[in-house]
Design a protein around this motif. Sequence first.
Motif, PDB file in Angstrom:
ATOM      1  N   SER A  42      33.470  50.426   9.999  1.00  0.00           N
ATOM      2  CA  SER A  42      32.304  51.292   9.938  1.00  0.00           C
ATOM      3  C   SER A  42      32.600  52.512   9.076  1.00  0.00           C
ATOM      4  CB  SER A  42      31.915  51.741  11.347  1.00  0.00           C
ATOM      5  OG  SER A  42      32.957  52.519  11.917  1.00  0.00           O
ATOM      6  N   LYS A  43      31.537  53.217   8.702  1.00  0.00           N
ATOM      7  CA  LYS A  43      31.709  54.424   7.900  1.00  0.00           C
ATOM      8  C   LYS A  43      32.517  55.469   8.658  1.00  0.00           C
ATOM      9  CE  LYS A  43      27.528  53.953   5.071  1.00  0.00           C
ATOM     10  NZ  LYS A  43      26.235  54.573   4.678  1.00  0.00           N
ATOM     11  N   SER A  44      32.293  55.555   9.973  1.00  0.00           N
ATOM     12  CA  SER A  44      33.029  56.541  10.763  1.00  0.00           C
ATOM     13  C   SER A  44      34.522  56.238  10.771  1.00  0.00           C
ATOM     14  CB  SER A  44      32.495  56.571  12.197  1.00  0.00           C
ATOM     15  OG  SER A  44      32.672  55.315  12.828  1.00  0.00           O
ATOM     16  N   THR A  45      34.879  54.942  10.844  1.00  0.00           N
ATOM     17  CA  THR A  45      36.288  54.563  10.818  1.00  0.00           C
ATOM     18  C   THR A  45      36.923  54.915   9.482  1.00  0.00           C
ATOM     19  OG1 THR A  45      35.888  52.740  12.363  1.00  0.00           O
ATOM     20  CG2 THR A  45      37.913  52.652  11.049  1.00  0.00           C
ATOM     21  N   ILE A  46      36.222  54.618   8.406  1.00  0.00           N
ATOM     22  CA  ILE A  46      36.729  54.939   7.072  1.00  0.00           C
ATOM     23  C   ILE A  46      36.901  56.447   6.917  1.00  0.00           C
ATOM     24  CG2 ILE A  46      36.207  54.853   4.612  1.00  0.00           C
ATOM     25  CD1 ILE A  46      34.766  52.211   5.124  1.00  0.00           C
ATOM     26  N   LEU A  47      35.934  57.211   7.413  1.00  0.00           N
ATOM     27  CA  LEU A  47      36.024  58.669   7.324  1.00  0.00           C
ATOM     28  C   LEU A  47      37.190  59.200   8.148  1.00  0.00           C
ATOM     29  CD1 LEU A  47      32.244  59.697   7.501  1.00  0.00           C
ATOM     30  CD2 LEU A  47      33.761  59.784   5.510  1.00  0.00           C
ATOM     31  N   GLN A  48      37.453  58.579   9.301  1.00  0.00           N
ATOM     32  CA  GLN A  48      38.586  59.004  10.123  1.00  0.00           C
ATOM     33  C   GLN A  48      39.905  58.775   9.396  1.00  0.00           C
ATOM     34  OE1 GLN A  48      38.163  56.931  13.834  1.00  0.00           O
ATOM     35  NE2 GLN A  48      36.298  58.015  14.410  1.00  0.00           N
ATOM     36  N   VAL A  49      40.032  57.613   8.747  1.00  0.00           N
ATOM     37  CA  VAL A  49      41.253  57.319   7.992  1.00  0.00           C
ATOM     38  C   VAL A  49      41.431  58.321   6.855  1.00  0.00           C
ATOM     39  CG1 VAL A  49      42.366  55.643   6.476  1.00  0.00           C
ATOM     40  CG2 VAL A  49      41.244  54.872   8.577  1.00  0.00           C
ATOM     41  N   ILE A  50      40.357  58.573   6.124  1.00  0.00           N
ATOM     42  CA  ILE A  50      40.425  59.542   5.024  1.00  0.00           C
ATOM     43  C   ILE A  50      40.782  60.925   5.559  1.00  0.00           C
ATOM     44  CG2 ILE A  50      39.076  60.720   3.246  1.00  0.00           C
ATOM     45  CD1 ILE A  50      37.491  58.142   2.886  1.00  0.00           C
ATOM     46  N   GLY A  51      40.196  61.280   6.703  1.00  0.00           N
ATOM     47  CA  GLY A  51      40.480  62.582   7.301  1.00  0.00           C
ATOM     48  C   GLY A  51      41.945  62.746   7.659  1.00  0.00           C
ATOM     49  N   VAL A  52      42.540  61.700   8.243  1.00  0.00           N
ATOM     50  CA  VAL A  52      43.964  61.757   8.595  1.00  0.00           C
ATOM     51  C   VAL A  52      44.821  61.923   7.345  1.00  0.00           C
ATOM     52  CG1 VAL A  52      45.896  60.422   9.515  1.00  0.00           C
ATOM     53  CG2 VAL A  52      43.720  60.461  10.735  1.00  0.00           C
ATOM     54  N   LEU A  53      44.490  61.200   6.290  1.00  0.00           N
ATOM     55  CA  LEU A  53      45.257  61.298   5.045  1.00  0.00           C
ATOM     56  C   LEU A  53      45.128  62.685   4.415  1.00  0.00           C
ATOM     57  CD1 LEU A  53      44.507  57.798   3.473  1.00  0.00           C
ATOM     58  CD2 LEU A  53      46.563  58.536   4.690  1.00  0.00           C
ATOM     59  N   VAL A  54      43.924  63.249   4.459  1.00  0.00           N
ATOM     60  CA  VAL A  54      43.717  64.591   3.901  1.00  0.00           C
ATOM     61  C   VAL A  54      44.498  65.625   4.702  1.00  0.00           C
ATOM     62  CG1 VAL A  54      42.010  66.415   3.534  1.00  0.00           C
ATOM     63  CG2 VAL A  54      41.476  64.060   2.879  1.00  0.00           C
ATOM     64  N   ILE A  55      44.420  65.533   6.034  1.00  0.00           N
ATOM     65  CA  ILE A  55      45.146  66.478   6.889  1.00  0.00           C
ATOM     66  C   ILE A  55      46.651  66.346   6.676  1.00  0.00           C
ATOM     67  CG2 ILE A  55      45.704  67.044   9.283  1.00  0.00           C
ATOM     68  CD1 ILE A  55      42.833  66.262   9.999  1.00  0.00           C
ATOM     69  N   SER A  56      47.133  65.111   6.541  1.00  0.00           N
ATOM     70  CA  SER A  56      48.566  64.892   6.333  1.00  0.00           C
ATOM     71  C   SER A  56      49.028  65.469   5.003  1.00  0.00           C
ATOM     72  CB  SER A  56      48.874  63.392   6.388  1.00  0.00           C
ATOM     73  OG  SER A  56      48.528  62.855   7.641  1.00  0.00           O
ATOM     74  N   THR A  57      48.201  65.319   3.976  1.00  0.00           N
ATOM     75  CA  THR A  57      48.544  65.889   2.670  1.00  0.00           C
ATOM     76  C   THR A  57      48.595  67.407   2.743  1.00  0.00           C
ATOM     77  OG1 THR A  57      47.484  64.015   1.551  1.00  0.00           O
ATOM     78  CG2 THR A  57      47.882  66.005   0.245  1.00  0.00           C
ATOM     79  N   ALA A  58      47.610  67.991   3.428  1.00  0.00           N
ATOM     80  CA  ALA A  58      47.604  69.444   3.591  1.00  0.00           C
ATOM     81  C   ALA A  58      48.808  69.903   4.406  1.00  0.00           C
ATOM     82  CB  ALA A  58      46.304  69.879   4.267  1.00  0.00           C
ATOM     83  N   ALA A  59      49.160  69.119   5.425  1.00  0.00           N
ATOM     84  CA  ALA A  59      50.303  69.475   6.267  1.00  0.00           C
ATOM     85  C   ALA A  59      51.592  69.498   5.466  1.00  0.00           C
ATOM     86  CB  ALA A  59      50.418  68.486   7.426  1.00  0.00           C
ATOM     87  N   TRP A  60      51.742  68.545   4.546  1.00  0.00           N
ATOM     88  CA  TRP A  60      52.963  68.488   3.740  1.00  0.00           C
ATOM     89  C   TRP A  60      53.137  69.771   2.927  1.00  0.00           C
ATOM     90  CZ3 TRP A  60      53.982  68.111  -1.658  1.00  0.00           C
ATOM     91  CH2 TRP A  60      55.307  67.799  -1.962  1.00  0.00           C
ATOM     92  N   HIS A  61      52.031  70.338   2.470  1.00  0.00           N
ATOM     93  CA  HIS A  61      52.096  71.544   1.646  1.00  0.00           C
ATOM     94  C   HIS A  61      52.083  72.830   2.471  1.00  0.00           C
ATOM     95  CE1 HIS A  61      51.691  69.557  -2.260  1.00  0.00           C
ATOM     96  NE2 HIS A  61      50.791  68.767  -1.713  1.00  0.00           N
ATOM     97  N   ILE A  62      51.469  72.797   3.652  1.00  0.00           N
ATOM     98  CA  ILE A  62      51.202  74.055   4.364  1.00  0.00           C
ATOM     99  C   ILE A  62      51.867  74.134   5.733  1.00  0.00           C
ATOM    100  CG2 ILE A  62      49.380  75.562   5.249  1.00  0.00           C
ATOM    101  CD1 ILE A  62      47.467  74.223   3.249  1.00  0.00           C
ATOM    102  N   TRP A  63      51.698  73.103   6.573  1.00  0.00           N
ATOM    103  CA  TRP A  63      52.025  73.237   7.992  1.00  0.00           C
ATOM    104  C   TRP A  63      53.337  72.604   8.418  1.00  0.00           C
ATOM    105  CZ3 TRP A  63      46.699  70.731   8.169  1.00  0.00           C
ATOM    106  CH2 TRP A  63      45.709  71.680   7.901  1.00  0.00           C
ATOM    107  N   ASP A  64      53.854  71.653   7.670  1.00  0.00           N
ATOM    108  CA  ASP A  64      55.016  70.899   8.145  1.00  0.00           C
ATOM    109  C   ASP A  64      56.210  71.792   8.471  1.00  0.00           C
ATOM    110  OD1 ASP A  64      53.829  68.472   8.219  1.00  0.00           O
ATOM    111  OD2 ASP A  64      54.812  67.638   6.449  1.00  0.00           O
ATOM    112  N   ILE A  65      56.597  72.633   7.544  1.00  0.00           N
ATOM    113  CA  ILE A  65      57.774  73.475   7.764  1.00  0.00           C
ATOM    114  C   ILE A  65      57.536  74.514   8.857  1.00  0.00           C
ATOM    115  CG2 ILE A  65      59.271  75.211   6.707  1.00  0.00           C
ATOM    116  CD1 ILE A  65      59.204  73.586   4.152  1.00  0.00           C
ATOM    117  N   PRO A  66      56.408  75.250   8.856  1.00  0.00           N
ATOM    118  CA  PRO A  66      56.178  76.208   9.955  1.00  0.00           C
ATOM    119  C   PRO A  66      56.185  75.560  11.337  1.00  0.00           C
ATOM    120  CG  PRO A  66      54.689  76.666   8.150  1.00  0.00           C
ATOM    121  CD  PRO A  66      55.371  75.377   7.817  1.00  0.00           C
ATOM    122  N   LEU A  67      55.573  74.383  11.466  1.00  0.00           N
ATOM    123  CA  LEU A  67      55.569  73.709  12.765  1.00  0.00           C
ATOM    124  C   LEU A  67      56.972  73.236  13.145  1.00  0.00           C
ATOM    125  CD1 LEU A  67      52.272  71.606  12.577  1.00  0.00           C
ATOM    126  CD2 LEU A  67      52.762  73.523  14.113  1.00  0.00           C
ATOM    127  N   ALA A  68      57.711  72.733  12.169  1.00  0.00           N
ATOM    128  CA  ALA A  68      59.082  72.293  12.447  1.00  0.00           C
ATOM    129  C   ALA A  68      59.939  73.475  12.896  1.00  0.00           C
ATOM    130  CB  ALA A  68      59.681  71.639  11.206  1.00  0.00           C
TER     131      ALA A  68
END
Length: 241
Positions: A42-68
């Motif tokens: 479904s469109k919602s499933t596809i959007l969820q997958v895209i959302g996870v990938l976008v958040i993960s990409t942002a995390a790699w640049h912004i949040w990964d080290i501070p959270l670690a």
Amino acid sequence: MSEMIRIRPKLKPSRYRGTKMIDYSGINGESFRPLSQADTPSKSTILQVIGVLVISTAAWHIWDIPLAEFWHNAPEESIFVKIFTFLNIWGDSKYCLVPSGMIFLAFNRYFPILAKKAAFVFVSVASGGILVNIVKVIVSRARPVLWFTSETYGFYWFQIDYHFLSFPSGHSATAMGLAMALSRIHPGWCKVYLLAGALIAASRMVVGAHYFSDVMVGGLLGAVVTSWVWDRWFRESPCSC
């Protein structure tokens, strides 16, 4: 038939001489549904997958080290750290693969429905684990421990050293793959299973084994592979949370 059913039919002896019956029984003993357009993501499933990938990409640049660093500096006697340290144990795939494999071998002949459920869990978790391990070696991301010892961070490609196998998280793939599999088998408990899987996945970040983005992508791969296995070989009904 106008549509093909994507399963291998199992021939069963018939009381009528010279004929055989085809068994299309599902994982809970019900009939499989033919594939249709409604079964596509479904469109919602596809959007969820895209959302996870976008958040993960942002995390790699912004949040990964501070959270670690936050969890690295958290006191070990903290109740939250102790809880997540305990949950971390259950992300090991052996606690899923060994029981499900044994159940399938022991009950395949006399309890076929139970055996089908065990086979679904085993194939889902094993497939997700294989995919994750392949990706780990290809991208070879440095684990958080290397950041704290030498400020090593990023992807180093085609390494087999444990310290460069951070992305994606295998424990997270196992936890979310198992959670999704159990949700397919028992839809009424879907939210409980997914919450438990998410907590186990998050524990890998708390104990310092992975970054946030490792956990997100690992969980995503585990869930997607399980859904794919279900759709191809164990289809019965969608998960209804």
